[in-house]
Design an enzyme around this catalytic site. Structure first.
Site, PDB file in Angstrom:
ATOM      1  N   HIS B  56       0.838  -1.213   0.000  1.00 14.93           N
ATOM      2  CA  HIS B  56       0.000   0.000   0.000  1.00 14.93           C
ATOM      3  C   HIS B  56       0.872   1.263   0.000  1.00 14.93           C
ATOM      4  CE1 HIS B  56      -4.003   1.788   1.589  1.00 14.93           C
ATOM      5  NE2 HIS B  56      -3.309   2.724   0.961  1.00 14.93           N
ATOM      6  N   HIS B  58       1.529   5.150  -2.027  1.00 18.20           N
ATOM      7  CA  HIS B  58       1.064   6.158  -2.992  1.00 18.20           C
ATOM      8  C   HIS B  58       2.302   6.800  -3.620  1.00 18.20           C
ATOM      9  CE1 HIS B  58      -3.188   6.012  -1.764  1.00 18.20           C
ATOM     10  NE2 HIS B  58      -2.690   5.741  -0.564  1.00 18.20           N
ATOM     11  N   LEU B  59       2.473   6.573  -4.915  1.00 17.71           N
ATOM     12  CA  LEU B  59       3.637   7.145  -5.602  1.00 17.71           C
ATOM     13  C   LEU B  59       3.290   8.431  -6.347  1.00 17.71           C
ATOM     14  CD1 LEU B  59       5.406   3.918  -6.955  1.00 17.71           C
ATOM     15  CD2 LEU B  59       5.989   5.301  -4.950  1.00 17.71           C
ATOM     16  N   ARG B  60       1.986   8.745  -6.431  1.00 22.09           N
ATOM     17  CA  ARG B  60       1.480  10.033  -6.933  1.00 22.09           C
ATOM     18  C   ARG B  60       1.681  10.275  -8.429  1.00 22.09           C
ATOM     19  NH1 ARG B  60      -1.769  10.281  -2.815  1.00 22.09           N
ATOM     20  NH2 ARG B  60      -0.918  11.183  -0.903  1.00 22.09           N
ATOM     21  N   ASN B  90      -5.069   5.851  -7.044  1.00 28.06           N
ATOM     22  CA  ASN B  90      -5.705   7.180  -7.047  1.00 28.06           C
ATOM     23  C   ASN B  90      -4.752   8.262  -7.531  1.00 28.06           C
ATOM     24  OD1 ASN B  90      -4.155   6.897  -4.727  1.00 28.06           O
ATOM     25  ND2 ASN B  90      -5.520   8.140  -3.462  1.00 28.06           N
ATOM     26  N   HIS B 230      -5.598  -0.834   5.772  1.00 25.42           N
ATOM     27  CA  HIS B 230      -5.370  -0.048   6.996  1.00 25.42           C
ATOM     28  C   HIS B 230      -6.458  -0.132   8.079  1.00 25.42           C
ATOM     29  CE1 HIS B 230      -7.710   2.547   4.398  1.00 25.42           C
ATOM     30  NE2 HIS B 230      -6.664   3.032   3.747  1.00 25.42           N
ATOM     31  N   ASN B 276      -6.008   9.267   6.966  1.00 24.50           N
ATOM     32  CA  ASN B 276      -7.217   8.481   6.665  1.00 24.50           C
ATOM     33  C   ASN B 276      -6.844   7.008   6.591  1.00 24.50           C
ATOM     34  OD1 ASN B 276      -9.394   7.194   5.531  1.00 24.50           O
ATOM     35  ND2 ASN B 276      -9.687   8.676   3.878  1.00 24.50           N
ATOM     36  N   ASP B 303       0.877   2.718   3.710  1.00 26.72           N
ATOM     37  CA  ASP B 303      -0.024   3.805   3.275  1.00 26.72           C
ATOM     38  C   ASP B 303       0.787   5.096   3.118  1.00 26.72           C
ATOM     39  OD1 ASP B 303      -2.220   5.185   2.427  1.00 26.72           O
ATOM     40  OD2 ASP B 303      -3.256   5.186   4.349  1.00 26.72           O
ATOM     41  N   HIS B 307       2.714  14.407   0.669  1.00 28.21           N
ATOM     42  CA  HIS B 307       2.047  15.669   0.326  1.00 28.21           C
ATOM     43  C   HIS B 307       3.079  16.789   0.413  1.00 28.21           C
ATOM     44  CE1 HIS B 307      -2.012  14.101   0.269  1.00 28.21           C
ATOM     45  NE2 HIS B 307      -1.818  13.524   1.441  1.00 28.21           N
TER      46      HIS B 307
END
EC number: 3.5.2.3
Lengths: 327, 428
Positions: B56, B58-60, B90, B230, B276, B303, B307
Site C-alpha cells: 500500500h 502512494h507514488l502520486r 488514485n 489499513h 485516513n 499507506d 504531500h
C-alpha cells in the site's frame, strides 16, 4: 494572564474572575457621555473574519474603538483569501504590517490555535469563534451576564459562579458556545446541565464536566439560568431530528416551560434567535430574557480581554483600592 | 555479475550466518564462507530480512509529481528496506486502464530502485459506479493482481460483490478502503472524547467496521478473497478475527502509524497527524498490535502518502490527509512490536515481506533467505538509536509525524536482485 485567548478551557478561575472584574470597569465607560479610553492608543488590531459574522465583529470593533485602538477589518470574502491565499500567508502579511493583535473568526476548528502556535505570527491571537470548537469571549460575556443578574453588579466583583445551576439547551453537537460555556462555567464553579436530543449530543461528552439530560421539563425547575442555543434549520436534512415542530415541542422554550423555572432564573441566548423554534417571542421579549444585555456585555468583555492581553497590568479605569472596597 | 558476501548477519533474527550473493540470486548460506573475491559487508549484530514488500504505497505519478514521483518514491522505498511496492490507483489520471498501469509499471522498471506493481482501480475514476477494465489491467504488461479504489470506499454493495466475483477469474484480490461515506461526512478525526473537545467532525469506528462486516460476508457469499486496507479500530480486529474463524478468505493490513500514534496528538491541531483512517485511541492501538502479533492482521503496509509542505502547513480542516511512511516503517515496527516482545524478527519478515508478497502475488519477493532464491534482501541495524530527520528522506515529501522523535533501528543495506540499492545507509 495568558498570551493568547484560544479556548475558555485555558482560563484559570483567577484569570476568568479578573476578566469579569475588568469588564465591570469597562462597562462603566459605556455609561459616560464619551465612551472612550485612551488605553490602546497607537496599537493596531486586525479583525480577521474568515466566516460571516455581524454581531461578533461589530462587538469587537466597538471594543477596540472604545479603547482607542486602530482597527483593520479583514473579511475573507472578496479578499486575497478568495483568490486562494492561505491563512499562513494572510497572517504573515498582517505581521509584516505590524499589527499588535489579531482577532480571528474562522469556520475551521483549530484555525486560531494554529495561528497562535505555528510561528506564523507573533501578535496575540484572540479567538472570535472557530468552527464547532470554541468561542471564549462569548462564554465570558455569558458568565458576566449571569454574575450580574444572579449575584449583582457590585456584589459580584471578585466572585465566581459557585453553586449556580446553568442549563444549556439545543444543538450542543455543533455549538462552540456550548463547549466554551461548559469549560468556563465549570472553572467558575457552576453546575452545568446540557439538554438536547441524543442526536445533538457529542460522542465523548461523558468526560465533560457537566450533566447531560434529554428531558428539558425535569431540568428547568433546578435552573438558575437557561441558555437556549440556536438550532440551524439545515440540520433537519441530516436527520438530527424529525421535524421542526417536534423539536420545538420537546426542546423549545415557551411561556409554560418558563413558568417551571424558579422566579429568579434567567433565559439566555447567544443569538441570533430563531423565534418560534427554540424560543417563543413571548419568552424572548420577557424581562427574564437577557439577549440584549448579553450583546452590551459582549463589548465590555472584549474590551477587558483586549486590554489584558495587550499588556494592561494596571486597573483599566478604577484603582485597586476602590475595587477592593466594592467587595 | 558481481558477488557480495554478507558476513555474520542474523538471518531473520536467528543464528549469525554468511550469505553469498552471486549475480541476482543467493548462492550460498552458511558459516565461515570465504570472500573469494566478493565485496564483503560486515554485518555482525545486524538482522538480515527478505526484502520488504509494501502492499500500500502512494507514488502520486502520474498527476501529482510535486508530491512524489515513481523515482523518488522508489528511492524512499529502497531507503526503508523495500524491494517491492504496490502503487495505489488514485493518481491523475486514475489507474483504471491498462494504459495507466503500464505507464506506472514502466516507470518503476526504469527507476531501478524497487519493483513497482501497480494497483488497478476497482471502478472507473474511483467513482464507485462502474467496474473498471479489471481483466485488461490484469492482462497488461503490468499484470495487475490487486484492485482498490483506496482513498474512497467501494460503498455500493452490488459493485463490491461484482468486483469480488469478477477478479476470481484471474486470482485477483479487491483491497477495500473501509469507510462508510454517509457516516463520515465532514469527518476529520476519530469520533470520541478528543473530537468532542476539539470540535472536529467525528469519524466513528463503526464507519469502518460496518463496511468490513459487510465485505467479509460478501466475500463468503461469493467465495472470493478480500483484503482490508489499513485497519484502525479494535472492532475491525474483532470482525476480521471472526471472519477468519469462519473460514472466510480475508486478509488485513495495519499501518505503522496506527501501531503507535493516538488521537490525543490531534490536540495540537497539527495536520501532520491528519490521516485516513484517523488516528484512534490507545485501546485501538493495543488491539491492533495484538492482532498483528497473533496473525489476525496479516501484514504491515505503510499507506505512504506524500504531500507537499503547503498542503500540511495550514489549518487542520484545509490540510490534506496522509503521512509518509516508507522510510520509517521498519523502525516503528521494531519500536512497537519487537521491543515490546510481541513479534520477533522472523515475525517481522512474515508480516512485512512473506505475506504481503503472497497476498499481492509479487513474484520473486517474499522468498526465504535460501540458496537459489532471488537476492532481494534487507539488512537492519537494530541497535541504532536516533531522532528522525525528514531532511534525510529520499521521498519528495516530508510530511512525517516522527520529526525529531527517537526511533530505533536503521536499514543499512537493501539489495534488489543482488544489486545494492542502499549501501551503508546511502542510496546507491
Amino acid at each position: 494572564m495568558m498570551r493568547h485567548l484560544i479556548s475558555a478551557a485555558d482560563l484559570t478561575r483567577d484569570d476568568a474572575v479578573l476578566i469579569l472584574d475588568t469588564a465591570e470597569e469597562m462597562a462603566r465607560v459605556a455609561d459616560r457621555p464619551i465612551k472612550k479610553l485612551p488605553t490602546l492608543r497607537g496599537r493596531t488590531i486586525c479583525n480577521l473574519f474568515f466566516e460571516d459574522s455581524t454581531r461578533t465583529r461589530i462587538s469587537f470593533e466597538a471594543a477596540e474603538k472604545r479603547l482607542s485602538a486602530d482597527v483593520i477589518n479583514f473579511a475573507a470574502k472578496g479578499s486575497s483569501v478568495s483568490k486562494g491565499e492561505s491563512l499562513k500567508d494572510t497572517a504573515q502579511t498582517l505581521e509584516a504590517m505590524g499589527v499588535d493583535a489579531v482577532v480571528i473568526r474562522h469556520g475551521a476548528s483549530g484555525a486560531p490555535y494554529r495561528l497562535a502556535n505555528s510561528g506564523w505570527i507573533d501578535a496575540p491571537v484572540i479567538n472570535a469563534g472557530d468552527g464547532t470548537h470554541q468561542h471564549p469571549t462569548q462564554a465570558l460575556l455569558d458568565a458576566f451576564t449571569m454574575r450580574r443578574r444572579l449575584i449583582g453588579r457590585d456584589a459580584g466583583l471578585g466572585q465566581d459562579l459557585a453553586g449556580k445551576r446553568v442549563t444549556i439547551v439545543g444543538d450542543v453537537l455543533h455549538s462552540r458556545v456550548a463547549r466554551s460555556n461548559v469549560d468556563l462555567l465549570h472553572t467558575l464553579g457552576a453546575e452545568v446541565t446540557l439538554v438536547a436530543p441524543p442526536t445533538l449530543v457529542p460522542v465523548g461528552v461523558g468526560t465533560w464536566p457537566c450533566e447531560v439530560s434529554y428531558d428539558l421539563d425535569s431540568t428547568l425547575p433546578k435552573s438558575d439560568a437557561v441558555m437556549m442555543l440556536r438550532v440551524q434549520r439545515e440540520r433537519m436534512n441530516a436527520a438530527f431530528f424529525p421535524t421542526e415542530r417536534e423539536y420545538s415541542r420537546r426542546y423549545g422554550l415557551d411561556a409554560d416551560r418558563m413558568a417551571k423555572m424558579p422566579e429568579h432564573a434567567i433565559v439566555m441566548h447567544p443569538g441570533p434567535m430563531v423565534r418560534g423554534m427554540e424560543i417563543t417571542a413571548e419568552v424572548a421579549d420577557s424581562d427574564r430574557c437577557t439577549v440584549v444585555e448579553q450583546v452590551a456585555n459582549g463589548v465590555s468583555i472584549r474590551m477587558a480581554v483586549l486590554y489584558l492581553l495587550l499588556g494592561g497590568n494596571e486597573p483599566a479605569v478604577t484603582n485597586p483600592s476602590s475595587r477592593t472596597e466594592e467587595k | 555479475m558481481s558477488k557480495i558476501l554478507i558476513r555474520g548477519a542474523k538471518v531473520l533474527g536467528g543464528e549469525a550466518q554468511d550469505v553469498l550473493i552471486d549475480g541476482e540470486t543467493i548462492a550460498r548460506v552458511g558459516t565461515g564462507l570465504p570472500a573469494d573475491g566478493a565485496t564483503v559487508v560486515e554485518a555482525e549484530g545486524r538482522i538480515l530480512l527478505p526484502g520488504l514488500v509494501d502492499l500500500h504505497t502512494h507514488l502520486r505519478e502520474p498527476g501529482r509529481e510535486d508530491s512524489e514521483t515513481v523515482l523518488t518514491g522508489t528511492r524512499a522505498a529502497a531507503g526503508g528496506g523495500y524491494t517491492a511496492v504496490f502503487a495505489m490507483a488514485n493518481t491523475f489520471p486514475v489507474a483504471d486502464t491498462a494504459g495507466v498501469v503500464e505507464q506506472v509499471y514502466r516507470l518503476g522498471k526504469e527507476s531501478g530502485y524497487c519493483d513497482v506493481q501497480p494497483i488497478g482501480a476497482v471502478t472507473v475514476g474511483l467513482e464507485g459506479k462502474k467496474l473498471a477494465e479489471l481483466g485488461a489491467m490484469h492482462e497488461s504488461a503490468a499484470g495487475v493482481t490487486v484492485f482498490s479504489d483506496d482513498g474512497k470506499c467501494v460503498d455500493d454493495a452490488v459493485i463490491m460483490r461484482r468486483a469480488l466475483e469478477y477478479v476470481k477469474a484471474f486470482g485477483g484480490v479487491v483491497a477495500q478502503h473501509a469507510q462508510e461515506p454517509r457516516l463520515t461526512e465532514g469527518a476529520q478525526m476519530n469520533e470520541g472524547i478528543v473530537s468532542a473537545e476539539l470540535g472536529l467532525g467525528g469519524w466513528p469506528a463503526v464507519a469502518e467496521e460496518s463496511i468490513i462486516a459487510r465485505d467479509v460476508l460478501l466475500a463468503e457469499h461469493v467465495g472470493s478473497r478480500v483484503h482490508i486496507c489499513h485497519l484502525s479500530t479494535a472492532g475491525s480486529v474483532e470482525i476480521v478475527r471472526w471472519a477468519k474463524s469462519r473460514g472466510i478468505d480475508v486478509t488485513a493490513e495495519v499501518t505503522p502509524h496506527h501501531l503507535l500514534l493516538t488521537d490525543e496528538l490531534v490536540r495540537t491541531y497539527n495536520p501532520v497527524y491528519k490521516v485516513n483512517p484517523p488516528l484512534r485511541t490507545e485501546r485501538d492501538v493495543m488491539a491492533l498490535r495484538e492482532a498483528l502479533a497473533d496473525g489476525t492482521i496479516d501484514i504491515v503496509a505503510t499507506d505512504h502518502a506524500p504531500h507537499p509542505h503547503e498542503d500540511k502547513d495550514c489549518e487542520w480542516a484545509a490540510a490534506a490527509m496522509g503521512m509518509v511512511g516508507l522510510e520509517t516503517a521498519l523502525s516503528v515496527v521494531q519500536h512497537t512490536m519487537v521491543e515490546t516482545g510481541l513479534l520477533d524478527w522472523a515475525g517481522v519478515a512474515d508480516r512485512m515481506s512473506f505475506k504481503p508478497a503472497k497476498i499481492g502475488r509479487a513474484t520473486g519477493h517474499g522468498r526465504p533467505v535460501s540458496e537459489g532464491e532471488p537476492a532481494n534482501l534487507t539488512l537492519v541495524d537494530p541497535a541504532y538509536r536516533g531522532a528522525v530527520d525528514p531532511a534525510t528522506f529520499a521521498s519528495r515529501s516530508r510530511n512525517t509525524p516522527y520529526e525529531g522523535r527517537e526511533l530505533p533501528g536503521r536499514v543499512t543495506h537493501t539489495f534488489l536482485r543482488g544489486r545494492a540499492t542502499l549501501m551503508d545507509g546511502k542510496l546507491a
